[in-house]
Each structure stands twice: as structure tokens, then as C-alpha cells.
Write a protein that holds these residues in place. Sequence first.
Motif, PDB file in Angstrom:
ATOM      1  N   ARG A  72       0.857  -1.179   0.000  1.00  0.00           N
ATOM      2  CA  ARG A  72       0.000   0.000   0.000  1.00  0.00           C
ATOM      3  C   ARG A  72       0.890   1.224   0.000  1.00  0.00           C
ATOM      4  NH1 ARG A  72      -4.942  -0.468   2.860  1.00  0.00           N
ATOM      5  NH2 ARG A  72      -4.893   1.796   2.944  1.00  0.00           N
ATOM      6  N   PHE A  74       1.153   5.013   1.345  1.00  0.00           N
ATOM      7  CA  PHE A  74       0.601   6.002   2.267  1.00  0.00           C
ATOM      8  C   PHE A  74       1.260   7.338   2.005  1.00  0.00           C
ATOM      9  CE2 PHE A  74      -0.141   2.059   4.415  1.00  0.00           C
ATOM     10  CZ  PHE A  74      -1.412   2.227   4.930  1.00  0.00           C
ATOM     11  N   THR A  76       2.398  10.857   3.712  1.00  0.00           N
ATOM     12  CA  THR A  76       2.599  11.520   4.997  1.00  0.00           C
ATOM     13  C   THR A  76       2.128  12.963   4.907  1.00  0.00           C
ATOM     14  OG1 THR A  76       4.778  12.253   4.376  1.00  0.00           O
ATOM     15  CG2 THR A  76       4.620  10.135   5.434  1.00  0.00           C
ATOM     16  N   THR A  77       2.189  13.618   6.030  1.00  0.00           N
ATOM     17  CA  THR A  77       1.754  15.016   6.045  1.00  0.00           C
ATOM     18  C   THR A  77       2.663  15.884   5.188  1.00  0.00           C
ATOM     19  OG1 THR A  77       2.959  15.099   8.108  1.00  0.00           O
ATOM     20  CG2 THR A  77       0.575  15.040   8.245  1.00  0.00           C
ATOM     21  N   VAL A 106       1.475   7.424  10.915  1.00  0.00           N
ATOM     22  CA  VAL A 106       0.546   7.589   9.807  1.00  0.00           C
ATOM     23  C   VAL A 106      -0.061   6.259   9.424  1.00  0.00           C
ATOM     24  CG1 VAL A 106       0.316   8.487   7.495  1.00  0.00           C
ATOM     25  CG2 VAL A 106       2.071   9.393   8.985  1.00  0.00           C
ATOM     26  N   GLN A 109      -2.456   4.987  12.116  1.00  0.00           N
ATOM     27  CA  GLN A 109      -3.727   5.716  12.115  1.00  0.00           C
ATOM     28  C   GLN A 109      -4.584   5.333  10.922  1.00  0.00           C
ATOM     29  OE1 GLN A 109      -2.385   9.717  12.252  1.00  0.00           O
ATOM     30  NE2 GLN A 109      -2.595   9.869  14.469  1.00  0.00           N
ATOM     31  N   ASP A 110      -3.996   5.476   9.749  1.00  0.00           N
ATOM     32  CA  ASP A 110      -4.783   5.276   8.545  1.00  0.00           C
ATOM     33  C   ASP A 110      -5.272   3.848   8.415  1.00  0.00           C
ATOM     34  OD1 ASP A 110      -4.155   7.815   8.142  1.00  0.00           O
ATOM     35  OD2 ASP A 110      -3.105   7.574   6.238  1.00  0.00           O
ATOM     36  N   LEU A 111      -4.330   2.949   8.531  1.00  0.00           N
ATOM     37  CA  LEU A 111      -4.649   1.563   8.228  1.00  0.00           C
ATOM     38  C   LEU A 111      -5.603   0.991   9.254  1.00  0.00           C
ATOM     39  CD1 LEU A 111      -3.764  -0.583   6.179  1.00  0.00           C
ATOM     40  CD2 LEU A 111      -2.306  -1.475   7.962  1.00  0.00           C
ATOM     41  N   LYS A 113      -7.637   2.447  11.265  1.00  0.00           N
ATOM     42  CA  LYS A 113      -8.980   3.026  11.193  1.00  0.00           C
ATOM     43  C   LYS A 113      -9.753   2.426  10.033  1.00  0.00           C
ATOM     44  CE  LYS A 113      -8.994   7.363  13.546  1.00  0.00           C
ATOM     45  NZ  LYS A 113      -8.392   8.652  13.358  1.00  0.00           N
ATOM     46  N   GLU A 114      -9.051   2.311   8.953  1.00  0.00           N
ATOM     47  CA  GLU A 114      -9.714   1.777   7.768  1.00  0.00           C
ATOM     48  C   GLU A 114     -10.208   0.357   8.018  1.00  0.00           C
ATOM     49  OE1 GLU A 114      -7.361   2.074   4.128  1.00  0.00           O
ATOM     50  OE2 GLU A 114      -8.215   0.116   3.645  1.00  0.00           O
TER      51      GLU A 114
END
Lengths: 338, 972
Positions: A72, A74, A76-77, A106, A109-111, A113-114
Amino acid sequence: MALLVDKYRPRSLETLTYHADLSERLRSLAQSGDFPHLLVYGPSGAGKKTRIVTTLRELYGPGVEKIKIDSRIFQTTSNRKLEFNIVSSVYHLEITPSDVGNFDRVVVQDLLKEVAQTQQVDQAARQRFKVVVINEADHLSRDAQAALRRTMEKYSPNLRLILLANSTANIIAPIRSRTLLVRVAAPTHDDICKVLQKVGKAEGWAEAEGLNRRIARDSGRNLRRALLMFESVHAQNETVTDKTPIPPPDWEALIAQIADDIMIEHTPAQILIVRAKLYDLLSHCIPPSTILKTLTFKLIPKIDDALKGDVIKWSAFYEHRIRTGSVSSWMPGRGMWS
Amino acid sequence: MPLTSSPVAAYQPSSPPILEARKRPLPNESPHPAKKRPSEHEWSKEGEVDQLENLDAHLLHKYEEGLKAQINPVESCKSTIDSSLAAPLPQLGTSVFRSNRHLQGRRDAASCSRNRECMPFVPLREGNLIPSDGSGYEPEPTSQSLNLSDPNLFRIRTTSGKIFSVREKGTQTRVTYEQLISRRSTTENGKAQKSYYGIEIHKLLDQAAEDGRTKKIPPELVDSLQPSIEVITKGGKRSRTSLWTEKYRARKFTDLVGDERTHRTVLRWLKGWDSVVFPGSSRPKPKQNPFEEGVGEGIHRKIMLLTGPPGLGKTTLAHVCARQAGYEVVEINASDERSRDVVKGRIRDMVGTENVKGVNTRSDTGTIRKAGRPVCVVVDEVDGVVSGSNGSEGGFIKALMDLVALDSKNSSSLKALPGNTPMKKLRKGDRFRLLRPMILICNDVYHPSLRPLRSSSMVEIVHIRRPSLDKVVARMRAVFEKEDVACDGDGVRRLCEAAWGTNSRGGNPSSSSNTGEGDMRGILVVGEWVASKLRAMQTAADRKPVRLTRAWVEKNLLESLSYGGVSVRGVGRGGAKEAVERVFQDCAGFPRAEVSAVIDIDTEGLLGGSAGVSEAAKQRAIERLREIIDMSCETDRIMTDCFSAYPSKPFQDDTYLSKPNAAYEWLHFHDCLSSKVHAGQEWELAGYLSQSTLGFHQLFASPVKYSSADGQKRWDEDVEEDPVPFSGPKADYEASETLKQNKAVLQSVHSSLSIPLFRSFRSLEDIATDLVPYLVRLLTPNVKPIVVGGSGEQKGIASVRRNTEKVMLERAVNVMGDVGVTFERNRVDGGLSGSSSYIYRMEPPLDTLSTFETTSLNGQGMLLPVRYAIRQALDQEYHKHLIRQSAESRQARYKAGGTLDQDNFPDANVPKSGSVDEGRISKVFKPKRDFFGRIIPESGPVSGEGTRSEMKSNVKPTEKKVWVSFHEGFSK
């Protein structure tokens, strides 16, 4: 399936050879339907991962073994793209957030939550929740661990976490309190011998009890390493006997040399020599703490009894410094004791 | 007004200056200008007479013309007047009448008076009737005072009835038209007479004498009025506001301070351009020796690069020399835009064209046009130009080099083809030549952006050297004297030393350690400050003059200079390297005496005795070292360098290595700090970053001095005699590079692992420690294969005979397939034998990953070099394995493959004996299938299935060739 490590890896909780009580407890956990978050810790090569995989199989059935790797990306900010590999089956995910270094937050958080926000697709699945296995949880940064905290509670209907760590030292207390701690101890020499014997029999190799013992001792109670050693010894020798030499890995040999060098002389020039070797080791991706530990144990037989305590104390002290410091390359040529 | 003579009528339209002159008197101010300004009587008369004279000439001419043509004279007269005088005369407000006796005789007065209403003026000529008196022009306009007997007098009557009388002008020497024109402009050679151009020599001499007289006056005036501060600089200009650095900048070649030879080199180089720039005027040099002549002509480099530390006067040198050699300097510095386009546009134009720009010099005799001086382009601060192709300033150097290259190309092509070649069409750049000199100036010639300049042969690089102290002192004394600052020679010398941070009596004349030495600009700045300070003290101390003496300098200046002055100006230019060098020197490489001299003053009360002094000196040295480190902003690098350097430095220690241990404490401290600062952004800790370096200094500083060159040599020796990696000053960098490389290899291993293994070896460290060492062993089974056939580029077949060995081989092949390691056959050139041989390389290179260069003994633990045959055997088996695998997977998909296949494949699984049994091998792989996996019945030798052994053992030689060319890149 070629490597013995893989070929004879236990696939179910029943086939696990040692720590029978632990296997039993995991089974009952898996069958209870109330599976908690787990934090599995123990030295490497003790069988943590194997245990978890078998537990997953106990939870979901053989479907978990159909795994695939997908990567995947991702963002970053700071708009940097991170590529990240995920091992997954229909029922679970395995991630190693420490792969991406400081950006693990990151990913977490992202993964997570998803994953947590989607329900189990397979209606026939035995469990309502998905499992996310986080490897090397002790390498997670503080931020990432903090990001885990709330996620663990909030999404608990959909998500169970299994954290894998070598020690609980680096894991923050809030996480520790939210998980069930499972310690997987390293197998004893006898355990390793049993395993080797079994494997050897299955492969049809001649059995050499003395060799197995020596492998068990040299591997430092690391079953994975023991199996690899076992295989490599057999690969290089047609027939093995009790006397067959077991070559140590190259880096260990080099560290042994360093220990010798240290004992020869105490001069700045010698420091330079030692330093060059340590650089070499480091540049081969050998973790500094491993180097330090091995070096200490190589040194101990060579020095006076009175100094042993000191040496161990200082090596522990420096290992701590390696963990706190950012520049590990300064470790080379630490002071020599005696 | 010598120009305003009456022109010949025929040239009237081409003489505009006359019209100009006519405007000059301002009659519109008053109708009677002469009356109001009696003192300027003569001048006004002249002007008016001129005016009227001209008018008269016009009108007379027209009248005569008109009469001849039998037309109405009045009409023609009117038209003429309207056209030629419409502009000036209406302003006059007067009508001018010209009395003409002859005309009057011919004309009747009635027509005249009738015409008077319709036209403003009617000329009447009666000049002969009006005699002029002896006293000259009488401005009284009334008629009664007119002396009619004077034949040279004219009467002018205005429309209002007033009458002026004007005397006729006497005959003048005629100025020829050529003269007239030649005064106005320069013309081409040969078109006009040459003798009319230029200024006569005695006139010039007179003018020069006059100039001298006038210019002598102001200095006297100034001297008498203001004896003190302001000084006339050499150019004679008084610059009240300029800084000393501008004021006392050298203006003449003889003013330059510094190495004479360098100056002459520059000037000679510029003079070398004379043949190009001043083609006619260059004197043919007396040929001293043919060698030098050849050098001067052949390899005259087109661009000069002046380099040296700041403040040595590079810019001044360039300017002065260029001016001396007769050029006009065009400077392009960092404040200008410097991009590729500037080079392509401005510089190219300036350098590649003869400029025709002239300079107008105005003198008493009129404007004199001189040819402009040729241009010399000075590009200052070149090292500030950013290299690179993008951005606004990109490609400056490259464009410059292109320009030079274009020039040399064009010149060589011109030499080759002396005659102009009309057949070849000239492109845009073909005519370009470098016609003007160009001087580049930089501080650091080793700046990466200047690399093309350095490597080019077209650039002459001149290093500016430091001036000697004596010369600078003498110059400073002169400056002080001019500024009227009383000074001692000793005092000035001390000042210079202090400003440079050197100390001549301090025992160690630090040659390379102090980079601030030689900075003349810095001394001037300090000197100006000192002068103003002295002046301030003078006013404060009751007009008592304060002398700049040595004692005064030491008392008042040294502290602030050595503290602020030197460390700011001189120190820190060496960067991290210099700082590291200083760390290992006693007193940080600063002159002890100077430091202690300063300390004497301010710490006398606190510390007593000699021990106190040395302590204080150390203290001061550390203080300054800290500043250097802080200023360099590279604390991490300095620290790393210190770390890598300290074991090779001499220092006193006990046998327990307690000093290195203490050093590691400092390292740890620094590590913590810098990680806090840089990772945690705790900038308040940044101030302490230099502390651990100072700790190193404290531990390892020794009075034994190593100059930088010496140290360099030591390192070189080390490298030569000791090829062990990771030693020497680059160890850290090397290690990190190797780390990167190995990480990449591990990554590739990691990604090629099969999924279950991928799962169990998650981190690179795991792979490095656990998997790789054993994997390499697994891939080198202890078998003894026999190579059959094959030599040179042909491949034989390696095979093992014994069953147990076959099993081991098969195991290794399985591992290969699992881990994704393959072998690649590569050709390497044998160094000594000259013949090339083949080796198998592991891909990814695991074997390099598991070998350590630094291991000293090749003991039992180390891997022996793997035999070629083993790898060959592995490779062959691996390819068979692959084929088998694909066949199996195909079969799994197509169950309908037939029982015949089922029969065949167990056969394939049986490891073959390696003997070259073509029949058997081809039998194993015989069943050729179509796309759907069905067997195609086939006869004859099988080809195309493509195992190596099969291809190899094929009988047809042609097919061999095809195979070789496909895989090896050779066609034989």
C-alpha cells in the motif's frame, strides 16, 4: 517448502511441541469467543509468530493460511509517499510499522482506522472481528503507540490487535494495560533437541544426538537459528556425526575476533583496529545491541572473575545508551575494560 | 561668437547654427537692451548687429532676386520674412526698417507707405546716409541723435516709429564650409581635410597650464582652512563621506600593496591583449627569445581568474591594472543579475564587439570627441554564482566557458582557412571572437561551481598572495598621517598584528593556522575605527593630542580586537577541519603570548602568579575555540571528526585508557544533546552543543604540533600501508555508504523471499543475523561435481555422481527456489593470464553480505571461495527445477494432460546421472506440448524446450551457436 524452518513449522496449536500449557490457554482463549488484545513477547526464535499463526487458525479455520502480500502507498503530512507491505488474509492483517521508520504513526492511524471501520465481509466467518498483527511492536514510536491507545478501545467490536515484541520495555504502559500479556519463553535445550530429532527423522537424516545438543547450545535457545544451523550442517556434510563442526555465523566469528583484539593490548592504535571491525559489522546491518551483547558474552570467559560483574554492568549501561542515543555508530571502540 | 559670420547665401539652408545664434540675445526682455545694460554695451551691440546683419543679407538677396524676376518685390519679401523670421521676430515686437538709399531712389514712397500697413516691416536702406560717430554704436533710438554722415551706420525704424541706428559690420575672414562642418562633427577619413581636426598642441599646453593653476588653488585653500581630518586623495577628489576602504583604495599601479610579481603578471596579461584591442598602436616588441614569443602568442589565455582570501585587494588590482592598461572597467558583481542570459547577451556583446561609444569632452574651445576606451569586463565574486542548469543564476560558468570555446573554435577555423570561405554560410556565432579581456575574481578557486574553469586550459589562474606586514604598516602609517592621526610606527605595527591576529614576537609564527592574515581591508576598517576613537578621546581629553602608540593599542584595543576582531574576522574561515585541528592543539593553536597579554590585564586581580597566567591563557583559548565551533555550525561533523581522529593523536594517558573513556562520556553527552536539539527541536540546548568538543580539547590537547600537511601525510601513509576498510578519516562516511548498499541488498533478498519466509523474517536485522549466514552455507553444499566437456565459452556440464550428493544438490536447489537466489554466469577477464574466465555470481549478492573484509584470519569459521563447478551444477539443477515446476503447475491446471505425462514426470523428478547421455536427457524432456499442454508427437531431436543441458548436449552445432549468442552476447 524447502527450508526446514518453514517445512516443519507447526500449523495448528496441537502440533506445537513445547509450552503445552501456553498452547492450551491460547486455545481456550480462541474458543471462548471473547478474544482479548494480545501482547506476545519473548526472545526471538522462541516461537511467538508460530504460536500466533496457529492461534489465528484456531480462531478462523484454515482460511487464514491463504495469505497474500500487497503493498500500500501512504502519504505523509509532508507529502512523502511511503510504500508499505501488508501480509493479509481474509480475516487478518500483518503489518510491520517499524519498516517506515518515523512515519509509523501515519500507517497505524490510517490503516487501523480503515480496517476497524469496515465490518467483516465474510458472513460465514467464525468471528465478528478482524485481527491485526503488529510485528516488532517494541520498535513502534511513541506517537504510533499513542495512536493505538484509543483505537484499541473504540473499535474493539471490529478489531483485535496482536502485538509482537521482544520485550515489553519499549511499550507504553497504557497499551500494556489494555492487552493480555503473553510471554513465550525460549525453548529449553531439550525442547530444541526434540524438535531437531523430529525434523531429522522426517527428512530421513542420520541422527546424531551429540550434534543436536551442540546445536541447541550454540543457537542460544533460538529455535529458528537452531533449525537453520541444523540444515546448513547437513547441507555441507554428507554424513553428520557427533563431532561435525558447526560453523558459527560470520558475524559471530568476527565478534570473537574483536574480543581477542581487545584482550591483546590497550592502546589507541588497537582502538582503531577494533573500531574498523565494528564499523564493518554495523555496516552489514547487524544491530548494535546484538553486537554488544555477543561481544560481552565472548569477553566474559577471557577475563578475571572479579571484573566480570563490571563488564556486564558496563555493557548493559552502554546498551542503554545505544537505545537512547541516535547515533549508534559512536559505539565502536567503547572503552575497554580490565 | 566666432561662428556667426555672414554665410554665403547659397549655403543658407544648411547652416542651422546661425539660427541658433540668432536666438541668443534676449530682446524680448526689453526693447532696449543696450539702454538697460550699459556695462554690457559692447556685447549687446554685437549681438544685435549680427542679427540685423543676417536679416539684411536675406532681405537684400531676396530683393535683388525679386527685381530680377520682375515680380512684386513686396510679396517675395513678405514670404521670405515670414518663412525665415517668423519665429524670432514676432517676439521682438518691433518692426525693423532698413533704409536703403538705392532702393529708395527706385521706389516711390507711396508704395512703401501703402505696404507698410499690410506687412510688418519694410526694409529701407539708408545706411550710407547715416554716418556713425567715432564713439561707435549709439543706442539712442531717436533720429535726432543720428549721425547721418557715418557710412557704416544703418537706421532701423520700428513699427511704432522708433528708429535704431546700427553700424555695419566690417569684413571678416571667411570661414570655409569645410571648416564649419569639421567643427561640428568628425567625419570619415579622406572626406575632409585632416588639418582641420584636432587641437593644436600649444593650445593643449596652455589649457593644461591653466588647469594646473586652477587646480592648485583648492588644496592650498583646504590646507589652510582645514588642517585636520579631510584629506585630498590622489585623484584630487575630496570624498567627505566615503569609508577609508574606498578612500585609500589604490588608484595607481604604484599604489598597490602586495606582491609585485603578481601585479606585474596581471598587467602583463592585460598588455598581452594589446595586439587584439589596439591593433594599430601596439609597439612591436623586441624579440627577446623565440620561446617566450611563442608562448606569448600561442597560449595567450583568454580569461584571467584572480583568487585569494578576502581583503587582499583582488578587485582593486583588477581595476587598477585595467585602467593602467587603458581600459574602461565594466564590473559585474554579485549584486547584478548573473545568469546564462547575461553572459549570452551583455557580456558577449561587451567582449565580442569593438565599441564605438565615444566620450564627449567639453572644453573652452568646444566639445571634443574622443574615442571611448575599450572595455575590460571584471566579473567579481564568481564563486557566488550558483552552478546548475535551473534557477535564475544557473549556467553562468558554463555559458562563460562556451563563449571561450566558441572563440577558440572560431579562431582556429580562421587560421585553418585564411581566405574567407563564401561557400560556407556563416552561422550566427561564427564571427564571434573574444576581443576584450575578461577578469574573474573569486575567493575560493576550489568551489565546486568553478570546476569547469579550473580544468579549462583557457583560464589563467593567478593566486593573490598576502602582503608583507612591513608594507602594510608603511601604508597604514601614510594613511594615518594623511588623516592627521599622530602615530608611532610601533603602534601601527601592533595594530596591524592585532587586526590580523598574529603576533610576531609570540614565538610561533603561525603560518597557516591563521587565515585572517593579510586582510588589508580589515586593517583599514579597524584603522578607521581607531582613528575615530582617538579623535573622540582627543576631544574628551581637553584637546590634548593622543598618539597612537603601542602602549595605547595594547591598553585600549587588544582586548576588543582579539576578542571580537580576530575571532570574528579571521577565525572560522577554515571551517570544521580547522576547528578539529585546533581541538588537538595546546591552547587551541592560538599564540600563547598574545592571549596571556590580554589576560594579564583583566584577570590580574583574580589570579596571581605564573600558574594563574597559564590557566587563564587556557581559559581564554577554550573560550575562543568555543566561538569557532559555534560559528562553524557543524558541531556534529566536528564531533565525528574528533572521534575518528583522536586515537591517532599523541596524548598522555594511563594504561587504563581513562581518557578515551571520558571521551565516550562526552560523546554520549553530545549525542543526547544533538538528538534533543535536532530531533526534538529543543533549541535552547543548542548553545551547549560545542561543550563536548571542548571536553575533547581538554582531554587530548597536546603541545606537540602537527601542521595540517603533516597530518595529511600521516593519513596517506595509513591508507597506503593499510588497506583495511573503515580506517582513516573517512571511516564514518564509508561505513554509512556500505550500510546503505547492504541494506539495499537485504531489501532485495527480503522482497524475493517466499511468502511464509517473508512472514517469519520480518526485519532486515533478522535476515542479516539469522538467515543470511546459514543461507550461504545452504547454497554451498559440499559436493564434488565433475565437469564434463566444455571449454572456453562453451559450457560443460557439471554433475555429481553419487546419490547422496545428488540429494544435497537437490536440497540446495530447493532452497534457491524458495529464497529467490539465482546464479548468473559472468565473464571476468583474468588479470595475469589474459584469458577470460567465467564465474557465477549470486544474485542478489548474498555472499558479499556475509563476508567481512576486516576479519584477519581465514579460520575455520570463514567461508572458503565457492568452487565454480558447484555453482554451475547448482545453476543447472535450478533451471531444471524451474522447468519442472512450471510443467507441474501446467499439469495441475490441465488434468487432461494424459496419463502419458503422468508417466513421464516421475522420471523427471529422478535426479539424473550427469553423464552426457543425450538420449536420456532428451527423453526426459521429450514430450513437447502445444499451448494446451497436450503432447505433440514429434520425431527427431527435441529443441526449443530450452533447458541448458539439453541445448548444450544437442548435436547440431548451429544450434549451439544460436544459444551462445543469445545468452552471452557473442556471435560466433
